[in-house]
Design a protein around this motif. Structure first.
Motif, short mmCIF file in Angstrom:
data_model
loop_
_atom_site.label_atom_id
_atom_site.label_comp_id
_atom_site.label_asym_id
_atom_site.label_seq_id
_atom_site.Cartn_x
_atom_site.Cartn_y
_atom_site.Cartn_z
N GLY A 135 54.00 38.34 41.29
CA GLY A 135 52.74 37.45 41.43
C GLY A 135 52.46 36.91 42.95
O GLY A 135 51.56 36.15 43.11
N MET A 136 53.08 37.57 43.72
CA MET A 136 53.15 37.31 45.11
C MET A 136 51.71 38.00 45.80
O MET A 136 51.31 37.53 46.93
CB MET A 136 54.28 37.61 46.28
CG MET A 136 55.42 36.99 45.68
SD MET A 136 55.19 34.86 45.70
CE MET A 136 55.03 34.92 47.62
N SER A 137 51.46 39.02 45.09
CA SER A 137 50.13 39.74 45.80
C SER A 137 49.16 40.10 44.52
O SER A 137 49.68 40.13 43.26
CB SER A 137 50.54 41.08 46.50
OG SER A 137 50.99 41.99 45.70
N CYS A 138 48.14 40.55 44.86
CA CYS A 138 46.98 40.95 43.71
C CYS A 138 45.93 42.00 44.36
O CYS A 138 45.70 41.74 45.52
CB CYS A 138 46.47 39.72 42.89
SG CYS A 138 45.52 38.70 43.76
N LYS A 139 45.41 42.58 43.47
CA LYS A 139 44.25 43.51 44.09
C LYS A 139 42.99 42.99 43.77
O LYS A 139 41.69 43.34 43.84
CB LYS A 139 44.23 44.80 43.32
CG LYS A 139 45.34 45.44 43.53
CD LYS A 139 45.66 47.04 42.89
CE LYS A 139 46.68 47.71 43.41
NZ LYS A 139 47.10 48.95 42.54
N PHE A 140 42.80 41.66 42.82
CA PHE A 140 41.70 41.05 42.37
C PHE A 140 41.28 39.83 43.20
O PHE A 140 42.26 39.25 43.75
CB PHE A 140 41.75 40.69 40.82
CG PHE A 140 43.07 40.05 40.32
CD1 PHE A 140 43.17 38.91 40.58
CD2 PHE A 140 43.88 40.79 39.54
CE1 PHE A 140 44.38 38.21 40.15
CE2 PHE A 140 45.21 40.22 39.10
CZ PHE A 140 45.39 39.17 39.55
N ASN A 141 39.92 39.43 43.09
CA ASN A 141 39.57 38.20 43.42
C ASN A 141 39.38 37.34 42.22
O ASN A 141 38.75 37.85 41.38
CB ASN A 141 38.34 38.39 44.38
CG ASN A 141 38.41 38.82 45.74
OD1 ASN A 141 39.64 38.69 46.43
ND2 ASN A 141 37.58 39.54 46.23
N ILE A 142 39.50 36.08 42.25
CA ILE A 142 39.26 35.13 41.26
C ILE A 142 38.25 33.86 41.58
O ILE A 142 38.66 33.43 42.77
CB ILE A 142 40.34 34.47 40.35
CG1 ILE A 142 41.46 35.47 40.29
CG2 ILE A 142 40.06 33.64 39.52
CD1 ILE A 142 42.51 34.99 39.47
N VAL A 195 41.43 32.77 44.29
CA VAL A 195 42.44 33.45 44.72
C VAL A 195 41.83 34.76 45.38
O VAL A 195 40.84 35.59 44.63
CB VAL A 195 43.09 33.91 43.50
CG1 VAL A 195 43.99 35.12 43.58
CG2 VAL A 195 44.24 32.84 42.91
N LYS A 196 42.56 35.21 46.54
CA LYS A 196 41.81 36.20 47.21
C LYS A 196 42.98 37.41 47.25
O LYS A 196 44.06 37.13 47.02
CB LYS A 196 41.64 35.78 48.82
CG LYS A 196 41.20 36.81 49.54
CD LYS A 196 40.94 36.42 50.91
CE LYS A 196 40.04 37.30 51.84
NZ LYS A 196 39.72 36.95 53.16
N LYS A 197 42.53 38.57 47.08
CA LYS A 197 43.31 39.80 46.88
C LYS A 197 44.14 39.64 47.90
O LYS A 197 43.68 39.50 49.36
CB LYS A 197 42.37 41.07 46.68
CG LYS A 197 41.66 41.26 47.99
CD LYS A 197 40.59 42.59 47.50
CE LYS A 197 39.52 42.75 48.70
NZ LYS A 197 38.71 44.26 48.41
N GLY A 198 45.20 40.39 47.87
CA GLY A 198 46.32 40.39 49.14
C GLY A 198 47.51 39.39 48.73
O GLY A 198 47.78 39.13 47.49
N PHE A 199 48.20 39.19 49.80
CA PHE A 199 49.42 38.30 49.49
C PHE A 199 49.13 37.00 49.69
O PHE A 199 48.17 36.58 50.47
CB PHE A 199 50.50 38.96 50.78
CG PHE A 199 50.99 40.23 50.20
CD1 PHE A 199 52.36 40.02 49.39
CD2 PHE A 199 50.66 41.37 50.58
CE1 PHE A 199 53.14 41.24 49.10
CE2 PHE A 199 51.35 42.54 50.42
CZ PHE A 199 52.64 42.35 49.53
N GLY A 200 49.82 36.04 49.11
CA GLY A 200 49.77 34.80 49.38
C GLY A 200 48.63 34.26 48.37
O GLY A 200 47.88 34.81 47.59
N PHE A 201 48.28 32.87 48.49
CA PHE A 201 47.45 32.20 47.95
C PHE A 201 46.25 31.57 48.86
O PHE A 201 46.58 31.46 50.03
CB PHE A 201 47.89 31.30 47.05
CG PHE A 201 48.60 31.51 45.93
CD1 PHE A 201 48.16 32.06 44.65
CD2 PHE A 201 50.00 31.62 46.16
CE1 PHE A 201 49.04 32.40 43.87
CE2 PHE A 201 50.90 32.06 45.21
CZ PHE A 201 50.47 32.67 44.07
N MET A 202 45.24 31.17 48.32
CA MET A 202 43.98 30.68 49.27
C MET A 202 44.62 29.32 49.81
O MET A 202 45.24 28.64 49.22
CB MET A 202 42.90 30.46 48.37
CG MET A 202 42.07 31.65 47.90
SD MET A 202 41.47 32.60 49.24
CE MET A 202 40.11 31.38 49.75
#
Length: 202
Positions: A135-142, A195-202
């Motif tokens: 859960g530290m990174s993602c490929k999607f934007n929310i 939530v922005k794609k990549g590592f970390g949170f907004m």
């Protein structure tokens, strides 16, 4: 062409009417987007999402903070309630994995607030459960929306199809229900990146 998934995360059928009307409006304007209708269930309906697709998670905002419901108060009956962690768990169970898609939590006023914002807290939970690297990174934007928003409709004021901001009109006489009046302001004006794609949170 990237597809648009209209997702009912509830066990009830209440949201299905909104999706019916959304699809009818898309048919009327000539199928400018490829819509895919999906709902929570055992067959992993979100497993078919591909990079570039958009996922609309459709529900009603609620006067109680930090939750989304399957019906408006005027619909009557006992609402089915989803908390942020419950929505994320359903998405995971329905086959959502870490892909380069756009996720929109499409629920009125859901992105308002901070600690009590349903959309913000749900977005964090979705990244934790469905992202990569624990859960530290993602490929999607929310995204979430901080105003009252409509589904796809024909705006009678402009003759244009789109999704618009609604304005609450309170009945001060107490003789009838409050109503929501469609404005000409696009719903996208109230969209917030949570939530922005990549590592970390907004």
């Amino acid at each position: 062409m990237p597809r648009v998934f209209l997702y009912n995360p509830f066990e009830s059928d209440c949201i299905e009417d909104l999706i019916d009307r959304w699809i009818k409006a898309e048919v009327a304007r000539g199928w400018t987007k490829e819509l895919v209708r999906v709902r929570h269930g055992p067959d992993k309906p979100l497993d078919d999402l591909k990079p570039g697709d958009t996922l609309y998670i459709i529900g009603h905002g609620d006067v109680t903070p930090n939750r989304m419901v399957d019906r408006a108060a005027s619909d009557g009956g006992t609402p089915e309630v989803l908390q942020p962690h419950e929505l994320a768990a359903r998405l995971l169970a329905d086959g959502l994995t870490d892909r380069a898609i756009t996720i929109k939590i499409y629920s009125c006023l859901a992105a308002r607030g901070v600690l009590d914002s349903f959309a913000t807290n749900a977005a964090i939970q979705i990244k934790l459960k469905c992202g990569s690297n624990a859960g530290m990174s993602c490929k999607f934007n929310i995204y979430g929306y901080d105003e009252i928003v409509s589904i796809l409709v024909l705006n009678p004021q402009t003759g244009e199809y789109g999704k618009f901001v609604g304005e609450l009109k309170q009945d001060v006489t107490g003789e009838s229900d409050d109503t929501i009046e469609l404005t000409t302001v696009k719903a996208s004006s109230s969209r917030r990146l949570l939530v922005k794609k990549g590592f970390g949170f907004m």
